[in-house]
Write an enzyme that holds these catalytic residues in place. Sequence first.
Site, short mmCIF file in Angstrom:
data_model
loop_
_atom_site.label_atom_id
_atom_site.label_comp_id
_atom_site.label_asym_id
_atom_site.label_seq_id
_atom_site.Cartn_x
_atom_site.Cartn_y
_atom_site.Cartn_z
N GLU A 89 3.84 1.90 -25.94
CA GLU A 89 3.48 2.38 -24.61
C GLU A 89 4.67 2.41 -23.65
O GLU A 89 4.58 2.98 -22.58
CB GLU A 89 2.35 1.54 -24.03
CG GLU A 89 2.71 0.11 -23.71
CD GLU A 89 1.51 -0.67 -23.19
OE1 GLU A 89 0.38 -0.21 -23.38
OE2 GLU A 89 1.73 -1.74 -22.59
N HIS A 90 5.78 1.80 -24.04
CA HIS A 90 6.94 1.79 -23.14
C HIS A 90 7.78 3.04 -23.26
O HIS A 90 8.37 3.49 -22.29
CB HIS A 90 7.81 0.55 -23.42
CG HIS A 90 7.05 -0.72 -23.26
ND1 HIS A 90 7.03 -1.71 -24.23
CD2 HIS A 90 6.25 -1.15 -22.26
CE1 HIS A 90 6.25 -2.70 -23.82
NE2 HIS A 90 5.77 -2.39 -22.64
#
Length: 199
Positions: A89-90
């Site tokens: 998700e980063h």
Amino acid sequence: MTQYKNLEEYNLEITDEVKSRYSSIINEIGEDLNRDGLLKTPERAAKAMLFLTQGYKQDAVEILKGAMFKESYDEMVIIKDIEVYSLCEHHMLPFFGKAHIAYIPNGHIVGLSKIPRVVDVFARRLQVQERLTNDILECINNTLKPQGVAVVIEASHMCMMMRGVQKQNSVTTTSGFRGQFEKIETRNEFLKLISSNLS
Ligand SMILES: [Zn+2]
């Protein structure tokens, strides 16, 4: 949603929206959208992204509930080497590897194919490996209510391999244990079984 579907179905409105964002990105990085090879890339990229994040629309609890059977078997059930493909998700880059999952039934067993499906539902979202491990663990624990459940995930992260620290050979391992697996002997038996090569 009552049934797990593995079909590639796309909401056209969302696909169009995502496609136009991909066009902007391709343009911004300095590419020519009219180049032959890129003509259909925004649409393909949109479909790929929507496929890789379809887990938001799926219900892992329903998948498990759809295949639970009364059974008195109460030894450890282990499913090893389940392929995992997810997106961090980063950076929205892939991380991938293997999951090893075990449970000890408590009156019910679950169809074996459902466990990898549960993995997919949670993996096909923006994730961190730690939460992915926990999502799978809690879902099986709360739905099947077994005597214990264990999840180990080993994965390589493209965001570390292709950029950042550029460590190509590092593997991240995460694990979670509930119930009987909180006991050291049971946990060790599981860890021994997943690291042996019986198959
Ligand atoms: Zn990342």
